[in-house]
Design a protein around this motif. Structure first.
Motif, PDB file in Angstrom:
ATOM      1  N   MET A 170      12.234   1.709   1.010  1.00 34.12           N
ATOM      2  CA  MET A 170      10.787   1.684   1.146  1.00 34.12           C
ATOM      3  C   MET A 170      10.290   3.069   1.546  1.00 34.12           C
ATOM      4  SD  MET A 170       8.101  -0.085   0.776  1.00 34.12           S
ATOM      5  CE  MET A 170       8.495  -1.833   0.687  1.00 34.12           C
ATOM      6  N   GLY A 171      11.150   3.862   2.166  1.00 33.39           N
ATOM      7  CA  GLY A 171      10.783   5.221   2.543  1.00 33.39           C
ATOM      8  C   GLY A 171      10.395   6.081   1.344  1.00 33.39           C
ATOM      9  N   LEU A 172      10.827   5.701   0.157  1.00 26.31           N
ATOM     10  CA  LEU A 172      10.474   6.450  -1.052  1.00 26.31           C
ATOM     11  C   LEU A 172       9.100   6.048  -1.579  1.00 26.31           C
ATOM     12  CD1 LEU A 172      13.950   6.097  -2.755  1.00 26.31           C
ATOM     13  CD2 LEU A 172      12.927   8.287  -2.085  1.00 26.31           C
ATOM     14  N   LEU A 173       8.588   4.929  -1.083  1.00 27.93           N
ATOM     15  CA  LEU A 173       7.334   4.395  -1.612  1.00 27.93           C
ATOM     16  C   LEU A 173       6.142   4.630  -0.686  1.00 27.93           C
ATOM     17  CD1 LEU A 173       8.582   0.939  -2.993  1.00 27.93           C
ATOM     18  CD2 LEU A 173       8.803   3.210  -3.989  1.00 27.93           C
ATOM     19  N   LEU A 174       6.414   4.943   0.570  1.00 31.45           N
ATOM     20  CA  LEU A 174       5.333   5.089   1.542  1.00 31.45           C
ATOM     21  C   LEU A 174       5.080   6.557   1.866  1.00 31.45           C
ATOM     22  CD1 LEU A 174       6.409   2.319   4.120  1.00 31.45           C
ATOM     23  CD2 LEU A 174       4.812   2.094   2.201  1.00 31.45           C
ATOM     24  N   GLU A 175       3.827   6.843   2.215  1.00 31.49           N
ATOM     25  CA  GLU A 175       3.516   8.179   2.713  1.00 31.49           C
ATOM     26  C   GLU A 175       4.307   8.400   4.003  1.00 31.49           C
ATOM     27  OE1 GLU A 175       1.871  10.463   1.314  1.00 31.49           O
ATOM     28  OE2 GLU A 175       0.442   9.538  -0.078  1.00 31.49           O
TER      29      GLU A 175
ATOM     30  N   VAL B  10       0.881  -1.168   0.000  1.00 27.93           N
ATOM     31  CA  VAL B  10       0.000   0.000   0.000  1.00 27.93           C
ATOM     32  C   VAL B  10       0.918   1.216   0.000  1.00 27.93           C
ATOM     33  CG1 VAL B  10      -1.826   1.226   1.222  1.00 27.93           C
ATOM     34  CG2 VAL B  10      -1.723  -1.282   1.323  1.00 27.93           C
ATOM     35  N   GLY B  11       1.201   1.727  -1.185  1.00 29.85           N
ATOM     36  CA  GLY B  11       2.183   2.799  -1.307  1.00 29.85           C
ATOM     37  C   GLY B  11       1.547   4.133  -1.618  1.00 29.85           C
ATOM     38  N   LYS B  12       2.364   5.181  -1.633  1.00 33.51           N
ATOM     39  CA  LYS B  12       1.825   6.525  -1.873  1.00 33.51           C
ATOM     40  C   LYS B  12       1.546   6.744  -3.363  1.00 33.51           C
ATOM     41  CE  LYS B  12       6.339   8.840  -1.878  1.00 33.51           C
ATOM     42  NZ  LYS B  12       7.169   9.818  -1.168  1.00 33.51           N
TER      43      LYS B  12
ATOM     44  N   PHE C 250      -0.539   4.012  -7.060  1.00 36.93           N
ATOM     45  CA  PHE C 250       0.776   3.407  -6.790  1.00 36.93           C
ATOM     46  C   PHE C 250       1.128   2.356  -7.848  1.00 36.93           C
ATOM     47  CE2 PHE C 250       3.418   0.260  -4.405  1.00 36.93           C
ATOM     48  CZ  PHE C 250       4.475   1.087  -4.077  1.00 36.93           C
TER      49      PHE C 250
ATOM     50  N   LEU D 277       4.583   0.132   6.791  1.00 36.52           N
ATOM     51  CA  LEU D 277       4.504  -0.748   5.625  1.00 36.52           C
ATOM     52  C   LEU D 277       3.278  -1.648   5.759  1.00 36.52           C
ATOM     53  CD1 LEU D 277       5.587  -2.151   3.089  1.00 36.52           C
ATOM     54  CD2 LEU D 277       7.113  -3.489   4.549  1.00 36.52           C
TER      55      LEU D 277
ATOM     56  N   ALA E 194       4.533   7.830  -5.935  1.00 35.77           N
ATOM     57  CA  ALA E 194       5.840   7.171  -5.751  1.00 35.77           C
ATOM     58  C   ALA E 194       6.575   6.995  -7.077  1.00 35.77           C
ATOM     59  CB  ALA E 194       5.652   5.819  -5.071  1.00 35.77           C
TER      60      ALA E 194
END
Lengths: 146, 276
Positions: free
Chosen positions: B112-117, A75-77, A108, B122, A80
């Motif tokens: 993963m910090g680049l992919l998550l709000e 579940v990503g932003k 995403f 996660l 991204a």
């Protein structure tokens, strides 16, 4: 996994795959000798085992997309990724209904999903993507959750 | 009833699942062909400043190697390297792969910090239930894609910031067969020492060479007067160094608000010396 037709002592061949969208999947096999067909019906647990390995029952027909498993699973932003569109082939048209359906895919993963449908259409000589095309692609390619 | 079993039936199975997994591994090898040295940074214990050491070392190496340094943040549930290196997305994707973010000093970063709000944990979209069964496999899949699908390019060093836990080195070693050597980070306390000892033994079990030990937060240095005091009881860095006959690569003091550039320079020197 191999399927053996016991009566003919022949290995059955993969025919097709179905992804009904409820977490399960089905794959059919046929004996090349007697044409007997069977369907393997996998429960969500078994389907997940395959998905989490990033592999496809029946093999792959399209190249694996970069980050395919991560983008399907996390579940990503929304912002991204910026997906480069393929401009090498003929432009593919999207019907209004299919665009609407694509809009419902989380951002995403949307760019990747769009590319997979476009590649599928190109492979099959399809010039316009409709919901029916999306359904066939989803089933043939095993795009659970897309 | 008798019938032939899997190995008795000649010919491949159409799904070629084993081959598909093999192809995934091959993609890792092909992608890392331009990377001269893969260096995991491990601790076995959280909170020892492993990510800080990774980020600071990456910056120092990037200064020396014209930016040819990458950091793969394998700590998927607690990614911090992105912030430390000020790396930002969005990430460009094309048919060849994902372009990593560029952080301070030109360091190439995937995390993963680049992919998550920001601030979001996660979360996996699937499966709906029993996620505890699959989480390990999903995380391993993401680590594989971070290695295989990122356009790392030509790098002198790819530092891998491993998550806490002695087993994390095994996940990496399964995917990357030619690890140049791991760095083990501890703080002086014996509690940390014991955890790092387990990580070192895991690395040895996986046939991963350990280049040496880094003892982080070996002291507290007042940024105003320069007075130094010990922060923790113990000398785990020295003890591990002696026990495993590994070099103590550096002892890094904690200086509030300042990077320990001197100690990081010493670490970079010692790393390069011991790798060669």
């Amino acid at each position: 996994m191999k399927f053996l037709c016991i009566d003919c002592d022949e290995q059955m061949t993969f025919q097709d795959r179905q992804v009904p969208g409820d977490g399960t999947f089905a794959a059919s096999f046929e004996c090349p000798h007697c044409n007997r067909r069977i369907a393997m019906l996998a429960n969500p647990f078994e389907a997940q085992l395959v998905n989490s390995l990033g592999v496809k029952i029946g093999g792959r027909t399209l190249e694996e997309e970069p980050f395919e498993q991560t983008r399907r699973s996390v579940v990503g932003k929304d912002n991204a990724f910026v997906d480069e569109e393929d401009t090498t082939g003929k432009p593919i048209r999207w019907s209004a209904e299919s665009r609407e359906r694509l809009e419902r895919v989380p951002r995403f993963v949307r760019g990747m999903v769009k590319k997979i449908y476009a590649e599928y259409a190109t492979e099959h000589g399809i010039t316009e993507i409709t919901p029916a095309v999306m359904d066939s692609a989803r089933t043939e390619l095993g795009l659970e959750g897309m | 009833m008798t019938y032939r079993t899997y190995r008795e039936v000649e010919g491949s199975d159409r799904s070629r699942l084993a081959e598909q997994v093999g192809e995934q591994r091959n993609r890792v090898v092909e992608r890392l062909a331009g990377v001269e040295r893969v260096i995991p940074v491990m601790s076995g214990k959280g909170g020892v400043g492993k990510s800080y050491v990774t980020a600071a070392l990456a910056l120092e190496l990037a200064r020396r190697y014209e930016g040819r340094v990458g950091v793969l943040d394998a700590d998927l549930t607690g990614p911090t390297v992105v912030r430390m290196l000020d790396a930002r997305g969005p990430l460009k994707v094309d048919a060849d792969g994902v372009e990593p973010a560029t952080g301070k000093g030109g360091v190439r970063v995937m995390s993963m910090g680049l992919l998550l709000e920001s601030g979001q944990p996660l979360k996996w979209r699937e499966p709906d239930s029993e996620q505890f069964v699959w989480r390990g496999t999903l995380e391993a899949g993401t680590l594989r894609e971070f290695l295989a699908d990122v356009k790392w390019g030509s790098l002198g060093f790819l530092l891998v910031d491993l998550p806490p836990g002695a087993a994390s080195i095994a996940n990496l070693a399964n995917l990357v067969s030619d690890v140049a050597g791991a760095i083990a980070v501890t703080i002086p306390s014996e509690e940390s020492g014991q955890s790092v000892e387990r990580a070192i033994r895991s690395a040895i079990d996986c046939n991963v060479d350990v280049v040496g030990i880094v003892e982080n937060m070996c002291s507290y240095v007042c940024s105003d007067c320069g007075h130094s005091v010990r922060l923790f009881e113990g000398s785990a860095g020295l003890r591990l160094s002696e026990e495993f006959e590994l070099p103590l690569l550096a002892q890094i003091p904690f200086v509030p608000g300042q990077a320990s550039t001197g100690a990081i320079g010493t670490l970079a020197d010692a790393l390069i010396e011991n790798l060669s």
